[in-house]
Write an enzyme that holds these catalytic residues in place. Sequence first.
Site, short mmCIF file in Angstrom:
data_model
loop_
_atom_site.label_atom_id
_atom_site.label_comp_id
_atom_site.label_asym_id
_atom_site.label_seq_id
_atom_site.Cartn_x
_atom_site.Cartn_y
_atom_site.Cartn_z
N ARG A 52 0.84 -1.19 0.00
CA ARG A 52 0.00 0.00 0.00
C ARG A 52 0.87 1.24 0.00
NH1 ARG A 52 -4.95 1.39 0.51
NH2 ARG A 52 -5.72 -0.68 1.03
N GLY A 91 1.16 -3.98 10.14
CA GLY A 91 0.57 -3.02 11.04
C GLY A 91 1.00 -1.59 10.81
N GLU A 92 1.26 -1.22 9.55
CA GLU A 92 1.75 0.13 9.28
C GLU A 92 0.72 1.20 9.64
OE1 GLU A 92 4.04 2.80 5.89
OE2 GLU A 92 3.99 0.62 5.75
N ASN A 126 -2.56 -6.75 4.51
CA ASN A 126 -3.34 -5.67 3.91
C ASN A 126 -4.63 -6.18 3.31
OD1 ASN A 126 -2.16 -2.78 3.75
ND2 ASN A 126 -0.39 -4.12 3.60
#
Length: 298
Positions: A52, A91-92, A126
């Site tokens: 992403r 977990g961005e 994601n």
Amino acid sequence: MAKKTGLGRGLDSLLGNSVGGKVAPSRATTNATANIDKIKLDDIETNPYQPRKEFDEESLSELAESIRQQGVITPITVRMTENGNYQLIAGERRLRAAKIAQLTEIPAYIRVATDQQMMEMALVENIQRENLNAMEIALSYSNLIEECGITQEQLSERVGKNRSTITNYLRLLKLPAEVQIALNTNQISMAHARSMISIDDVDKQLLLLREIVNKDLSVRQTENMAKSLLAETADKAAIKKSDKKELPELHETSKKELKNYIQSEVEIKRSRKGKGSLTIYFNSDSDFQRIVKIIQNK
């Protein structure tokens, strides 16, 4: 992608258990007890394989506010780096929101993971948590295949998707850049884009794109227009083929006789008015000299 089932293998199945504490990668094992540690945000590097590229600012702000009120409920997942810091696996959004919320530490699973597992985790996480758009998924699949040297079948097994699904996404990368941009910015859907794939002519693909955007065509309307464009192309090809007349019997017979006589390929082109050309093919200089001698009766 409203349904969350069957979207890919879980994180645990790909990485194994966590490694509690700050253990060097060479000493850590996937059989270690799963522990959650709090680590400093400044010690975490972002995931270079994150598929992403764009994150919705409003969504991040809402998540940051939730973190201020309740903290980080779901830990992020990281791996150890050679310099003793951590590299984000999954977990961005939580990491970014935690920074917005001005936290200094964040709960995290510390795991052992190869670069290939990093790529797989970023993709699967994601897809499962915050839907990627079609182009982001296509590029992620392509990167996994190229960087990890795996086949589409192997990729299918790793991410829990049918082989046909993988193929359909990868075919999007063959579309013109304008179409890919429209897909990436959600001007068109993947179903719209798939209708264009069967059209070989780039100009017609772009024509269809403009019609979709300007007229807000539905997928069904797009499919019908694509069929019309394909039929138009087929009709032109048929007309062109019909215009190519066969040689008269005299010329066809003479062509065969000449070919047998000089032992080389011969081509005759003739217009409707009787004008034309005679082409004799040769394979080398010596072959050319041989043909010339035959013609000159030497």
